[in-house]
Enzyme design. Structure first.
Site, PDB file in Angstrom:
ATOM      1  N   GLY A  10       0.796  -1.233   0.000  1.00  0.00           N
ATOM      2  CA  GLY A  10       0.000   0.000   0.000  1.00  0.00           C
ATOM      3  C   GLY A  10       0.829   1.283   0.000  1.00  0.00           C
ATOM      4  O   GLY A  10       1.927   1.341  -0.571  1.00  0.00           O
ATOM      5  N   TYR A  60     -12.839   4.748  13.085  1.00  0.00           N
ATOM      6  CA  TYR A  60     -11.742   5.204  12.208  1.00  0.00           C
ATOM      7  C   TYR A  60     -11.572   6.720  12.319  1.00  0.00           C
ATOM      8  O   TYR A  60     -10.453   7.216  12.490  1.00  0.00           O
ATOM      9  CB  TYR A  60     -12.032   4.805  10.765  1.00  0.00           C
ATOM     10  CG  TYR A  60     -10.900   5.147   9.814  1.00  0.00           C
ATOM     11  CD1 TYR A  60      -9.782   4.319   9.703  1.00  0.00           C
ATOM     12  CD2 TYR A  60     -10.936   6.301   9.026  1.00  0.00           C
ATOM     13  CE1 TYR A  60      -8.735   4.631   8.846  1.00  0.00           C
ATOM     14  CE2 TYR A  60      -9.908   6.623   8.160  1.00  0.00           C
ATOM     15  CZ  TYR A  60      -8.803   5.784   8.077  1.00  0.00           C
ATOM     16  OH  TYR A  60      -7.767   6.111   7.218  1.00  0.00           O
ATOM     17  N   LYS A  93      -8.215   8.831  13.845  1.00  0.00           N
ATOM     18  CA  LYS A  93      -7.387   9.814  13.132  1.00  0.00           C
ATOM     19  C   LYS A  93      -7.447  11.178  13.830  1.00  0.00           C
ATOM     20  O   LYS A  93      -6.470  11.930  13.814  1.00  0.00           O
ATOM     21  CB  LYS A  93      -7.816   9.914  11.669  1.00  0.00           C
ATOM     22  CG  LYS A  93      -7.543   8.626  10.867  1.00  0.00           C
ATOM     23  CD  LYS A  93      -6.076   8.221  10.857  1.00  0.00           C
ATOM     24  CE  LYS A  93      -5.830   6.983   9.991  1.00  0.00           C
ATOM     25  NZ  LYS A  93      -4.423   6.550  10.009  1.00  0.00           N
ATOM     26  N   VAL A 121      -7.045   6.979  -1.778  1.00  0.00           N
ATOM     27  CA  VAL A 121      -6.120   6.074  -2.477  1.00  0.00           C
ATOM     28  C   VAL A 121      -6.685   4.660  -2.524  1.00  0.00           C
ATOM     29  O   VAL A 121      -7.148   4.128  -1.504  1.00  0.00           O
ATOM     30  CB  VAL A 121      -4.762   6.069  -1.732  1.00  0.00           C
ATOM     31  CG1 VAL A 121      -3.766   5.190  -2.474  1.00  0.00           C
ATOM     32  CG2 VAL A 121      -4.220   7.484  -1.576  1.00  0.00           C
TER      33      VAL A 121
HETATM   34  P1  NAP Z   1      -3.146  -0.919   3.528  1.00  0.00           P
HETATM   35  O1  NAP Z   1      -2.759  -1.163   2.116  1.00  0.00           O
HETATM   36  O2  NAP Z   1      -4.191  -1.780   4.158  1.00  0.00           O
HETATM   37  O3  NAP Z   1      -1.807  -0.980   4.402  1.00  0.00           O
HETATM   38  C1  NAP Z   1      -1.855  -0.888   5.808  1.00  0.00           C
HETATM   39  C2  NAP Z   1      -0.516  -1.311   6.364  1.00  0.00           C
HETATM   40  O4  NAP Z   1      -0.599  -1.247   7.806  1.00  0.00           O
HETATM   41  C3  NAP Z   1      -0.159  -2.769   6.025  1.00  0.00           C
HETATM   42  O5  NAP Z   1       1.234  -2.869   5.806  1.00  0.00           O
HETATM   43  C4  NAP Z   1      -0.544  -3.513   7.296  1.00  0.00           C
HETATM   44  O6  NAP Z   1       0.182  -4.705   7.503  1.00  0.00           O
HETATM   45  C5  NAP Z   1      -0.141  -2.472   8.330  1.00  0.00           C
HETATM   46  N1  NAP Z   1      -0.705  -2.768   9.642  1.00  0.00           N
HETATM   47  C6  NAP Z   1      -1.993  -2.891   9.992  1.00  0.00           C
HETATM   48  N2  NAP Z   1      -2.090  -3.206  11.296  1.00  0.00           N
HETATM   49  C7  NAP Z   1      -0.813  -3.288  11.770  1.00  0.00           C
HETATM   50  C8  NAP Z   1      -0.240  -3.591  13.025  1.00  0.00           C
HETATM   51  N3  NAP Z   1      -0.993  -3.921  14.099  1.00  0.00           N
HETATM   52  N4  NAP Z   1       1.109  -3.563  13.154  1.00  0.00           N
HETATM   53  C9  NAP Z   1       1.889  -3.269  12.087  1.00  0.00           C
HETATM   54  N5  NAP Z   1       1.411  -2.994  10.869  1.00  0.00           N
HETATM   55  C10 NAP Z   1       0.075  -3.004  10.724  1.00  0.00           C
HETATM   56  O7  NAP Z   1      -3.663   0.569   3.759  1.00  0.00           O
HETATM   57  P2  NAP Z   1      -3.221   1.996   3.167  1.00  0.00           P
HETATM   58  O8  NAP Z   1      -4.410   2.545   2.469  1.00  0.00           O
HETATM   59  O9  NAP Z   1      -1.922   1.896   2.464  1.00  0.00           O
HETATM   60  O10 NAP Z   1      -3.082   2.824   4.519  1.00  0.00           O
HETATM   61  C11 NAP Z   1      -1.861   3.332   5.023  1.00  0.00           C
HETATM   62  C12 NAP Z   1      -2.186   4.472   5.989  1.00  0.00           C
HETATM   63  O11 NAP Z   1      -2.780   5.558   5.254  1.00  0.00           O
HETATM   64  C13 NAP Z   1      -3.188   4.101   7.085  1.00  0.00           C
HETATM   65  O12 NAP Z   1      -2.802   4.702   8.298  1.00  0.00           O
HETATM   66  C14 NAP Z   1      -4.486   4.719   6.587  1.00  0.00           C
HETATM   67  O13 NAP Z   1      -5.401   5.011   7.638  1.00  0.00           O
HETATM   68  C15 NAP Z   1      -3.957   5.972   5.923  1.00  0.00           C
HETATM   69  N6  NAP Z   1      -4.890   6.575   4.950  1.00  0.00           N
HETATM   70  C16 NAP Z   1      -5.243   5.892   3.827  1.00  0.00           C
HETATM   71  C17 NAP Z   1      -6.126   6.484   2.920  1.00  0.00           C
HETATM   72  C18 NAP Z   1      -6.541   5.801   1.646  1.00  0.00           C
HETATM   73  O14 NAP Z   1      -7.331   6.390   0.884  1.00  0.00           O
HETATM   74  N7  NAP Z   1      -6.069   4.581   1.364  1.00  0.00           N
HETATM   75  C19 NAP Z   1      -6.638   7.763   3.172  1.00  0.00           C
HETATM   76  C20 NAP Z   1      -6.271   8.419   4.341  1.00  0.00           C
HETATM   77  C21 NAP Z   1      -5.379   7.833   5.218  1.00  0.00           C
HETATM   78  P3  NAP Z   1      -0.419  -6.172   7.115  1.00  0.00           P
HETATM   79  O15 NAP Z   1      -0.066  -6.396   5.670  1.00  0.00           O
HETATM   80  O16 NAP Z   1       0.309  -7.083   8.058  1.00  0.00           O
HETATM   81  O17 NAP Z   1      -1.890  -6.123   7.360  1.00  0.00           O
END
Ligand code: NAP
Length: 239
Positions: free
Chosen positions: A15, A165, A169, A198
């Protein structure tokens, strides 16, 4: 001891986190890819190493105080400092919903990982951040955590009522504000950065690729000129 800047990106095996790690490594930073799953973290790190970048996997589970302490001890022993901390790891809890019907367990889980786990990692890394000449901390936030936008019917994500959620945040933003106030005389930059909307495993859909979503967080990690801010690709986000 390496002269390159040292960065830790949590949740970097896929991600947005993996793409932030790639951008930091492309800028010459030695990147530690925090991953709770060893095999996935090693695969992600191998992809960067194959591209000629300085990267390695570091076991780090935000639910585990032992892995957090061990990661801090490894960084201290190997590098003696941490120049960049990107608090990227996060979850979206199944069963999260509006306050009247959200699963309490889902809310507890998302607060535990997104806020408590991130606070624990940040505390553990503080001594190494303080040892760096110009440290920067980036907290991956979301406009869904903006109290002002949750109360504004004109805001783009006003209808997104996920009390767990969104509160996680908002709490993360409190960490940004309070840590900025606590450390501002020490020269540590700390900002909440929203990547945009994203498409990742967390969302399942979105307007941007993970590479596009990594751009602003990586920019703040590498070149933060301000501290105590909440920003998104369109500009400043109201708290
Ligand atoms: P993602 O693809 O689901 O990736 C999340 C990552 O966090 C994965 O590597 C996951 O590891 C890891 N993770 C989850 N729980 C964990 C734990 N207990 N210990 C260590 N690692 C852990 O999500 P993403 O969209 O890239 O999100 C990344 C960040 O951006 C998050 O904080 C999210 O809230 C923020 N964000 C995302 C968006 C969006 O539109 N996507 C928008 C605003 C903010 P595993 O592979 O082991 O599960």
């Amino acid at each position: 001891m390496t002269q390159s800047r040292i960065a830790l990106v949590t949740g970097a095996n896929k991600g947005i986190g993996l793409e932030i790690a790639r951008k930091l490594a492309e800028a010459g930073v030695h990147v530690l890819l925090g991953s709770r799953n060893g095999a996935r973290g090693e695969t992600a790190a191998a992809g960067l190493i194959d591209a000629g970048l300085a990267a390695e996997c570091l076991h780090l589970d935000l639910d585990s105080a032992e892995t957090i302490a061990a990661a801090a001890a490894t960084i201290k022993a190997r590098f003696g400092r941490l120049d960049i901390l990107v608090n990227n790891a996060g979850i979206f809890g199944s069963g999260d919903a509006a306050p009247g019907k959200a699963s309490i367990e889902a809310v507890r889980r998302v607060m535990e990982v997104n806020f408590i786990g991130t606070l624990a990692v940040t505390q553990a890394m503080l001594p190494m951040l303080r040892a760096a000449p110009a440290p920067s901390v980036v907290n991956l936030s979301s406009s869904m955590g903006s109290l002002a936008e949750n109360a504004d019917p004109e805001a783009p994500y006003y209808s997104q009522r996920f009390v767990g959620y969104n509160a996680s945040k908002a709490a993360l933003n409190m960490l940004t504000i309070q840590l900025h106030e606590e450390l501002k005389d020490e020269g540590i930059k700390i900002n909440s950065v929203s990547p945009g909307f994203v498409k990742t495993d967390l969302t399942g859909y979105g307007e941007m690729t993970a590479e596009e979503g990594a751009r602003l967080p990586a920019e703040y990690a590498l070149h933060a000129e301000v501290s105590g801010r909440f920003v998104e690709p369109e500009g400043t986000t109201p708290w």
